[in-house]
Design a protein around this motif. Structure first.
Motif, PDB file in Angstrom:
ATOM      1  N   LEU A 161       0.984  -1.281   0.039  1.00  9.87           N
ATOM      2  CA  LEU A 161       0.058  -0.042   0.097  1.00  9.87           C
ATOM      3  C   LEU A 161       0.977   1.315  -0.025  1.00  9.87           C
ATOM      4  CD1 LEU A 161      -2.825   1.215   0.081  1.00  9.87           C
ATOM      5  CD2 LEU A 161      -2.676   0.964   2.768  1.00  9.87           C
ATOM      6  N   SER A 162       1.987   1.318   0.705  1.00 10.11           N
ATOM      7  CA  SER A 162       2.735   2.286   0.862  1.00 10.11           C
ATOM      8  C   SER A 162       3.627   2.574  -0.598  1.00 10.11           C
ATOM      9  CB  SER A 162       3.976   2.199   1.809  1.00 10.11           C
ATOM     10  OG  SER A 162       5.288   3.269   1.803  1.00 10.11           O
ATOM     11  N   LEU A 163       3.893   1.820  -1.192  1.00 16.58           N
ATOM     12  CA  LEU A 163       4.432   1.852  -2.634  1.00 16.58           C
ATOM     13  C   LEU A 163       3.529   2.190  -3.589  1.00 16.58           C
ATOM     14  CD1 LEU A 163       6.653   1.170  -4.769  1.00 16.58           C
ATOM     15  CD2 LEU A 163       5.611  -1.185  -4.864  1.00 16.58           C
ATOM     16  N   THR A 164       2.334   1.788  -3.445  1.00 11.32           N
ATOM     17  CA  THR A 164       1.435   2.196  -4.583  1.00 11.32           C
ATOM     18  C   THR A 164       1.123   3.723  -4.240  1.00 11.32           C
ATOM     19  OG1 THR A 164       0.129   0.203  -4.633  1.00 11.32           O
ATOM     20  CG2 THR A 164      -1.011   2.170  -5.223  1.00 11.32           C
ATOM     21  N   CYS A 165       0.712   4.103  -3.120  1.00  6.70           N
ATOM     22  CA  CYS A 165       0.430   5.485  -2.689  1.00  6.70           C
ATOM     23  C   CYS A 165       1.591   6.491  -2.921  1.00  6.70           C
ATOM     24  CB  CYS A 165      -0.263   5.650  -1.378  1.00  6.70           C
ATOM     25  SG  CYS A 165      -1.633   4.732  -1.063  1.00  6.70           S
ATOM     26  N   SER A 166       2.735   5.916  -2.473  1.00  8.81           N
ATOM     27  CA  SER A 166       3.934   6.785  -2.623  1.00  8.81           C
ATOM     28  C   SER A 166       4.277   7.159  -4.219  1.00  8.81           C
ATOM     29  CB  SER A 166       5.239   6.226  -2.003  1.00  8.81           C
ATOM     30  OG  SER A 166       4.939   6.282  -0.607  1.00  8.81           O
ATOM     31  N   LEU A 167       4.189   6.143  -5.021  1.00  7.95           N
ATOM     32  CA  LEU A 167       4.649   6.082  -6.256  1.00  7.95           C
ATOM     33  C   LEU A 167       3.478   6.882  -6.920  1.00  7.95           C
ATOM     34  CD1 LEU A 167       6.304   5.150  -8.863  1.00  7.95           C
ATOM     35  CD2 LEU A 167       4.775   3.276  -9.142  1.00  7.95           C
ATOM     36  N   GLY A 168       2.143   6.702  -6.535  1.00  9.86           N
ATOM     37  CA  GLY A 168       1.223   7.707  -7.158  1.00  9.86           C
ATOM     38  C   GLY A 168       1.478   9.239  -6.775  1.00  9.86           C
ATOM     39  N   PRO A 227       1.228   5.557 -12.497  1.00 15.21           N
ATOM     40  CA  PRO A 227       1.259   6.846 -12.872  1.00 15.21           C
ATOM     41  C   PRO A 227       0.021   6.944 -14.142  1.00 15.21           C
ATOM     42  CG  PRO A 227       3.297   5.941 -13.191  1.00 15.21           C
ATOM     43  CD  PRO A 227       2.580   4.626 -12.553  1.00 15.21           C
ATOM     44  N   VAL A 228      -0.303   6.068 -14.911  1.00 14.77           N
ATOM     45  CA  VAL A 228      -1.338   6.142 -15.540  1.00 14.77           C
ATOM     46  C   VAL A 228      -2.666   6.609 -15.023  1.00 14.77           C
ATOM     47  CG1 VAL A 228      -2.920   4.775 -17.344  1.00 14.77           C
ATOM     48  CG2 VAL A 228      -0.693   4.658 -17.429  1.00 14.77           C
ATOM     49  N   CYS A 229      -2.985   5.976 -14.002  1.00 13.83           N
ATOM     50  CA  CYS A 229      -4.243   6.365 -12.895  1.00 13.83           C
ATOM     51  C   CYS A 229      -3.992   7.646 -12.480  1.00 13.83           C
ATOM     52  CB  CYS A 229      -4.045   5.225 -11.614  1.00 13.83           C
ATOM     53  SG  CYS A 229      -5.286   5.419 -10.665  1.00 13.83           S
ATOM     54  N   MET A 230      -2.814   8.237 -12.089  1.00 15.06           N
ATOM     55  CA  MET A 230      -2.519   9.373 -11.556  1.00 15.06           C
ATOM     56  C   MET A 230      -2.528  10.409 -12.543  1.00 15.06           C
ATOM     57  SD  MET A 230      -2.572   8.740  -8.343  1.00 15.06           S
ATOM     58  CE  MET A 230      -2.307  10.656  -7.782  1.00 15.06           C
ATOM     59  N   LEU A 231      -2.124  10.347 -13.702  1.00 16.28           N
ATOM     60  CA  LEU A 231      -1.726  11.343 -14.652  1.00 16.28           C
ATOM     61  C   LEU A 231      -2.699  11.408 -15.912  1.00 16.28           C
ATOM     62  CD1 LEU A 231       2.252  11.110 -14.487  1.00 16.28           C
ATOM     63  CD2 LEU A 231       0.510  12.726 -13.222  1.00 16.28           C
TER      64      LEU A 231
END
Length: 229
Positions: A56-63, A125-129
């Motif tokens: 979860l930390s990896l997902t949110c931090s990468l986002g 990144p696709v989800c975020m950008l």
């Protein structure tokens, strides 16, 4: 803010990551603080919970790293993570959990982890950008994110996996070197050392994956397969 408009070699990509780290230094450290805090927590939790928390930390931090890379402030980056949290939770299961389980297991599985993050890591990144990832219902958005991720990976899959492997290696070597330096020079060990190490090193990995996303976009646009369609 980073701009990658052409394919990059590994050295160029790492140089761009370091440049981005320097230009957004305090925002980068904020990313590292989240990862470092997670590593401190997992030191006292069971192994299964460790994997879930790190994923979860990896997902949110990468986002958040993806948004910071485009110029957002730390607060705005995490606000955007909160907006997309339902999709990010699904991506934690699809993308981050298999990666974390592999790197926490046997050494041989690190190769699987590099291959997996090189294939699927663009999803965050696709989800975020990408604006298309915010349109429609949850399942339509998830379908777009996964389809777009595979398209980006196919632009140059071997390159993506190689860069992911290099970023993992850089992370591991930097953690080892800092641990030796802190233990031998500053005589800092245990949780304080772990906190400091991940605080400094984790942003390189997160920003590097984000730069790889932009670089794969450039490859997808310039590839012969894309020009024929």
């Amino acid at each position: 803010m980073t701009t990658v408009d052409r394919p990059l070699g590994l050295g160029e990509l790492l140089a761009e990551t370091i440049r981005l780290y320097s230009s957004r230094f305090w925002a980068a450290l904020a990313l590292g603080a989240v990862v470092a805090g997670t590593f401190l927590v997992v030191g006292v939790t069971p192994w299964g919970i460790d994997a879930v928390l790190l994923s979860l930390s990896l997902t949110c931090s990468l986002g958040a790293a993806a948004r910071i890379t485009t110029g957002d402030s730390v607060g705005e980056a995490w606000a955007q993570v909160a907006v997309r949290l339902p999709i990010l939770l699904l991506l934690t299961v699809v993308v981050s959990l298999p990666f974390v389980l592999s790197v926490l297991s046997y050494l041989e599985l690190v190769l699987f982890g590099a291959a997996w993050i090189g294939l699927t890591g663009f999803a965050i990144p696709v989800c975020m950008l990408e604006s298309e990832a915010a349109a429609g219902d949850r399942f339509r958005r998830l379908a777009y994110v996964l389809d777009r991720t595979i398209a980006l990976a196919r632009a140059e899959l071997v390159h993506a996996i190689g860069v992911a492997a290099a970023l993992i290696l850089v992370y591991a070597l930097a953690v080892f070197a800092l641990a030796v330096a802190l233990g031998g020079v500053a005589e800092t060990t245990g949780p304080p050392a772990a906190l400091l190490i991940h605080l400094v090193v984790a942003p390189l990995f997160l920003l590097g994956l984000t730069v790889l996303y932009f670089e794969q976009k450039a490859r997808a646009v310039s590839s012969p397969r894309r020009r024929k369609t």
